[in-house]
Design an enzyme around this catalytic site. Structure first.
Site, PDB file in Angstrom:
ATOM      1  N   ARG A 264      45.263  33.367  50.559  1.00 28.25           N
ATOM      2  CA  ARG A 264      43.988  32.942  51.210  1.00 28.25           C
ATOM      3  C   ARG A 264      43.922  32.343  52.617  1.00 28.25           C
ATOM      4  NH1 ARG A 264      39.970  31.748  47.896  1.00 28.25           N
ATOM      5  NH2 ARG A 264      41.454  31.361  46.107  1.00 28.25           N
ATOM      6  N   TYR A 304      34.215  32.810  40.284  1.00 34.47           N
ATOM      7  CA  TYR A 304      34.660  31.451  40.454  1.00 34.47           C
ATOM      8  C   TYR A 304      33.737  30.291  40.749  1.00 34.47           C
ATOM      9  CZ  TYR A 304      39.133  34.103  41.523  1.00 34.47           C
ATOM     10  OH  TYR A 304      40.213  35.010  41.271  1.00 34.47           O
ATOM     11  N   CYS A 335      23.544  45.466  37.103  1.00 34.10           N
ATOM     12  CA  CYS A 335      22.778  45.045  35.816  1.00 34.10           C
ATOM     13  C   CYS A 335      23.565  44.042  35.176  1.00 34.10           C
ATOM     14  CB  CYS A 335      22.478  46.244  35.095  1.00 34.10           C
ATOM     15  SG  CYS A 335      21.664  47.672  35.729  1.00 34.10           S
TER      16      CYS A 335
HETATM   17  C1  PLP Z   1      47.889  34.094  44.210  1.00 34.62           C
HETATM   18  C2  PLP Z   1      49.350  33.545  44.582  1.00 34.62           C
HETATM   19  C3  PLP Z   1      49.926  32.884  45.905  1.00 34.62           C
HETATM   20  C4  PLP Z   1      48.611  33.052  46.916  1.00 34.62           C
HETATM   21  O1  PLP Z   1      47.689  32.104  46.903  1.00 34.62           O
HETATM   22  P1  PLP Z   1      46.761  31.797  48.017  1.00 34.62           P
HETATM   23  O2  PLP Z   1      45.894  30.678  47.318  1.00 34.62           O
HETATM   24  O3  PLP Z   1      45.889  32.983  48.199  1.00 34.62           O
HETATM   25  O4  PLP Z   1      47.531  31.327  48.934  1.00 34.62           O
HETATM   26  C5  PLP Z   1      50.916  32.859  46.070  1.00 34.62           C
HETATM   27  N1  PLP Z   1      51.917  32.715  45.228  1.00 34.62           N
HETATM   28  C6  PLP Z   1      51.686  33.120  43.893  1.00 34.62           C
HETATM   29  C7  PLP Z   1      52.883  33.013  42.881  1.00 34.62           C
HETATM   30  C8  PLP Z   1      50.582  33.447  43.434  1.00 34.62           C
HETATM   31  O5  PLP Z   1      50.172  33.920  42.281  1.00 34.62           O
END
Ligand code: PLP
Length: 410
Positions: A264, A304, A335
């Site tokens: 993210r 979320y 819908c």
């Molecule tokens: C989803 C995930 C990430 C990335 O998480 P962010 O919040 O997008 O930084 C990293 N490692 C694992 C194991 C994940 O499942």
């Protein structure tokens, strides 16, 4: 977006359309590298956040590693010019096919989440006459204080191996013929805005590393996962630099290579979703602006309760205007009552207006679907004054191209 006007993008690609800034992605990547320059580290971008191969290609060229959760993601990384040797493989349910492909390509590490998975990896490695590098994903049981759906480090989550079982599982792994223990891993959740949960998790991991050393099990790396939050509207997440300053003393002392798996924070604010207002429907209780993007394009608000900023783009509009600024719910045409992109936003709207939903670079297009038989949106990348289509808008024919009518025998 960078030096390209929104009206030019809308004219070139229509809506709904995701647009990503290459510079914004690189800025964050460099920010991570500079903040952790004092220690040996690797930034493994979490592919699931945005897996468009143009995005992966930019990061691969910059030298990033990748965190994947399926062989499909590994194929994307390879197609984007990434190196398997810089890939870590996360996820709670790796299949035999996943493991075989990853071993054949020569990935850097499997982040293992159960004994059953460990057994399977050992078996597949033996059949391929290879050794599988592994780390155990430890569940440190810390509260990431984030939305329950994106919290992963609590003991009742499906993720990881319980902290108090980890030592025994490591000792078991050490007895397996085709397993190489190389690291330890944890990932406690997503959109974390404070540093305290990361520190709490790291402390528990360090404790384990010391116990492992006493048992003669030496690791090469520690993987602290992803999860750093971003500002969508009003959040004030710790900066990457503050995050680094808080962790560095402990990490320096440890002396291992440190992996991070940011998803993210690498791409969320590099991307926007452009959408057009199609219908304005004021009612006695609520005003609805129905736009051409919907929960199939961007599911975060529905899934979320995520709140994302909506910015009206000033374009000459010939649509039906409403009087002045009012509170609008920005909804899609699907819908489902859950099909909303934003609620109660003070906007002055006319049909035909273009809205930009910001923070849409992560978990936006990657989570999109064809629900209600809606073609998935176009994706565009911007570099300075240049822009390019990096993901073609699906056509109506694409929607059922893989389907066949039942054949009745004659
Ligand atoms: C989803 C995930 C990430 C990335 O998480 P962010 O919040 O997008 O930084 C990293 N490692 C694992 C194991 C994940 O499942």
């Amino acid at each position: 977006m960078e030096d390209v006007s929104i009206s030019e993008l809308v004219k070139s690609y229509d809506t709904p359309c995701y647009v990503y800034s290459q510079q914004a992605i690189l800025d964050v990547y460099h920010d991570y590298n500079e903040s952790f320059a004092a220690i040996d580290h690797r930034i493994c971008y979490a592919v699931k956040a945005n897996s468009n191969i143009a995005v992966l290609g930019v990061l691969a060229a910059a030298g990033a590693g990748f965190d994947i959760v399926s062989r499909g993601e590994l194929a994307r990384v390879l197609a984007a010019g990434g190196q398997a040797s810089r890939v870590v493989f996360s996820g709670v349910g790796k299949t035999r096919d996943d493991i075989e492909f990853a071993l054949t390509q020569g990935i850097s590490c499997f982040n293992v989440e159960s004994i059953s998975e460990l057994t399977l990896i050992n078996m597949v490695a033996k059949q391929l006459d290879k050794r599988a590098p592994i780390s155990l994903r430890v569940n440190p049981d810390v509260d990431a204080k984030t939305h329950p759906y994106i919290s992963t480090g609590l003991k009742d989550n499906k993720f990881g191996i319980a902290h108090d079982k980890a030592l025994a599982v490591y000792e078991h792994a050490a007895t397996l013929s085709h397993i190489d223990i190389v690291g330890i891993d944890c990932h406690i959740g997503s959109q974390l805005t404070e540093v305290a949960p990361f520190i709490a998790a790291l402390d528990k991991v360090i404790e384990l590393i010391h116990s492992l050393r006493e048992k003669g099990i030496e690791l090469r790396h520690v993987d602290l996962g992803g999860g750093l939050g971003v500002r969508y509207i009003e959040e004030k997440p710790v900066t990457i630099d503050e995050f680094a300053q808080a962790l560095l003393p402990k990490l320096t002392e440890l002396g291992l290579t440190v992996f991070f798996e940011p998803g993210r924070s690498m791409v969320a604010n590099a991307g926007i979703l452009l959408t057009r207002v199609d219908v304005l429907k004021p009612t006695e209780h609520k005003n609805f602006a129905i736009v051409d993007a919907a929960m199939n394009d961007l599911i975060r608000p529905a899934l979320y309760q995520a709140e994302m900023a909506v910015i009206p783009e000033v374009l000459p509009s010939e649509g039906i205007e409403t009087d002045g600024t009012q509170a609008w719910d920005i909804v899609g045409a699907i819908c489902e009552t859950g099909d909303f992109l934003a609620k109660d936003r003070l906007l002055s709207l006319a049909t035909g207006d273009i809205l930009a939903i910001t923070g849409a670079g992560a978990y936006g297009f990657a989570m999109s679907s064809n629900y209600n038989s809606r073609p998935r949106a176009a994706e565009v990348m911007v570099v300075g004054t240049q822009h390019q289509l990096i993901g073609k808008r699906e056509t109506i024919a694409d929607l059922y191209a893989g389907e066949t009518l039942w054949q009745t025998e004659k």
